[in-house]
Design a protein around this motif. Structure first.
Motif, PDB file in Angstrom:
ATOM      1  N   ARG A  28      33.995  32.404 -15.537  1.00  0.00           N
ATOM      2  CA  ARG A  28      33.097  31.708 -16.462  1.00  0.00           C
ATOM      3  C   ARG A  28      32.998  30.267 -15.999  1.00  0.00           C
ATOM      4  O   ARG A  28      34.001  29.613 -15.713  1.00  0.00           O
ATOM      5  CB  ARG A  28      33.632  31.784 -17.885  1.00  0.00           C
ATOM      6  CG  ARG A  28      32.738  31.145 -18.920  1.00  0.00           C
ATOM      7  CD  ARG A  28      33.209  31.382 -20.354  1.00  0.00           C
ATOM      8  NE  ARG A  28      34.643  31.543 -20.511  1.00  0.00           N
ATOM      9  CZ  ARG A  28      35.511  30.555 -20.694  1.00  0.00           C
ATOM     10  NH1 ARG A  28      35.098  29.307 -20.708  1.00  0.00           N
ATOM     11  NH2 ARG A  28      36.790  30.812 -20.856  1.00  0.00           N
ATOM     12  N   CYS A  29      31.787  29.772 -15.934  1.00  0.00           N
ATOM     13  CA  CYS A  29      31.577  28.391 -15.511  1.00  0.00           C
ATOM     14  C   CYS A  29      32.066  27.444 -16.609  1.00  0.00           C
ATOM     15  O   CYS A  29      31.644  27.556 -17.759  1.00  0.00           O
ATOM     16  CB  CYS A  29      30.095  28.151 -15.233  1.00  0.00           C
ATOM     17  SG  CYS A  29      29.737  26.438 -14.771  1.00  0.00           S
ATOM     18  N   GLU A  34      28.250  30.100 -18.358  1.00  0.00           N
ATOM     19  CA  GLU A  34      27.698  31.375 -17.892  1.00  0.00           C
ATOM     20  C   GLU A  34      28.778  32.157 -17.134  1.00  0.00           C
ATOM     21  O   GLU A  34      29.675  31.574 -16.547  1.00  0.00           O
ATOM     22  CB  GLU A  34      26.502  31.149 -16.960  1.00  0.00           C
ATOM     23  CG  GLU A  34      25.277  30.606 -17.657  1.00  0.00           C
ATOM     24  CD  GLU A  34      24.610  31.625 -18.570  1.00  0.00           C
ATOM     25  OE1 GLU A  34      24.844  32.843 -18.419  1.00  0.00           O
ATOM     26  OE2 GLU A  34      23.838  31.204 -19.437  1.00  0.00           O
ATOM     27  N   HIS A  35      28.663  33.483 -17.172  1.00  0.00           N
ATOM     28  CA  HIS A  35      29.569  34.357 -16.435  1.00  0.00           C
ATOM     29  C   HIS A  35      28.993  34.619 -15.047  1.00  0.00           C
ATOM     30  O   HIS A  35      27.803  34.879 -14.911  1.00  0.00           O
ATOM     31  CB  HIS A  35      29.772  35.670 -17.188  1.00  0.00           C
ATOM     32  CG  HIS A  35      30.539  35.490 -18.448  1.00  0.00           C
ATOM     33  ND1 HIS A  35      29.932  35.141 -19.636  1.00  0.00           N
ATOM     34  CD2 HIS A  35      31.852  35.571 -18.708  1.00  0.00           C
ATOM     35  CE1 HIS A  35      30.846  35.029 -20.575  1.00  0.00           C
ATOM     36  NE2 HIS A  35      32.028  35.294 -20.036  1.00  0.00           N
ATOM     37  N   ASN A  36      29.844  34.537 -14.053  1.00  0.00           N
ATOM     38  CA  ASN A  36      29.434  34.686 -12.656  1.00  0.00           C
ATOM     39  C   ASN A  36      30.226  35.786 -11.978  1.00  0.00           C
ATOM     40  O   ASN A  36      31.381  36.033 -12.315  1.00  0.00           O
ATOM     41  CB  ASN A  36      29.738  33.393 -11.881  1.00  0.00           C
ATOM     42  CG  ASN A  36      28.840  32.248 -12.258  1.00  0.00           C
ATOM     43  OD1 ASN A  36      27.900  31.953 -11.550  1.00  0.00           O
ATOM     44  ND2 ASN A  36      29.135  31.573 -13.370  1.00  0.00           N
ATOM     45  N   CYS A  45      29.101  28.232  -9.309  1.00  0.00           N
ATOM     46  CA  CYS A  45      28.242  28.819 -10.326  1.00  0.00           C
ATOM     47  C   CYS A  45      26.820  28.972  -9.788  1.00  0.00           C
ATOM     48  O   CYS A  45      26.220  28.013  -9.296  1.00  0.00           O
ATOM     49  CB  CYS A  45      28.233  27.937 -11.573  1.00  0.00           C
ATOM     50  SG  CYS A  45      27.160  28.566 -12.894  1.00  0.00           S
ATOM     51  N   LEU A  52      33.630  26.822  -9.692  1.00  0.00           N
ATOM     52  CA  LEU A  52      34.285  27.767 -10.589  1.00  0.00           C
ATOM     53  C   LEU A  52      35.781  27.742 -10.322  1.00  0.00           C
ATOM     54  O   LEU A  52      36.209  27.538  -9.185  1.00  0.00           O
ATOM     55  CB  LEU A  52      33.762  29.189 -10.345  1.00  0.00           C
ATOM     56  CG  LEU A  52      32.288  29.412 -10.615  1.00  0.00           C
ATOM     57  CD1 LEU A  52      31.878  30.811 -10.154  1.00  0.00           C
ATOM     58  CD2 LEU A  52      31.969  29.226 -12.086  1.00  0.00           C
TER      59      LEU A  52
END
Length: 62
Positions: A28-29, A34-36, A45, A52
């Motif tokens: 997660r950033c 946001e999820h990466n 990210c 990250l």
């Protein structure tokens, strides 16, 4: 973790492969939240370009 997944699938009677073929790394950033998916050890990210963390941080309690 993998053995826990295997046990859970066995417990409910679902077939499963003998092994996993590809590990997917999520982060997660810390900036945009946001999820990466981390690809090729590039911990950046894709949404905002921030770095990250290399340690797991996707759990809501992290």
């Amino acid at each position: 973790m993998r053995s826990a997944v295997a046990r859970a699938l066995d417990h409910v009677g679902l077939g499963r492969p003998s092994g996993f073929t590809h590990e997917v790394v999520f982060r997660r950033c810390p900036d945009c939240q946001e999820h990466n998916i981390v690809r090729e050890d590039d911990f950046v990210c894709v949404f905002c370009g921030s770095d990250l963390p290399e340690t797991w941080n996707v759990d809501p309690t992290a």
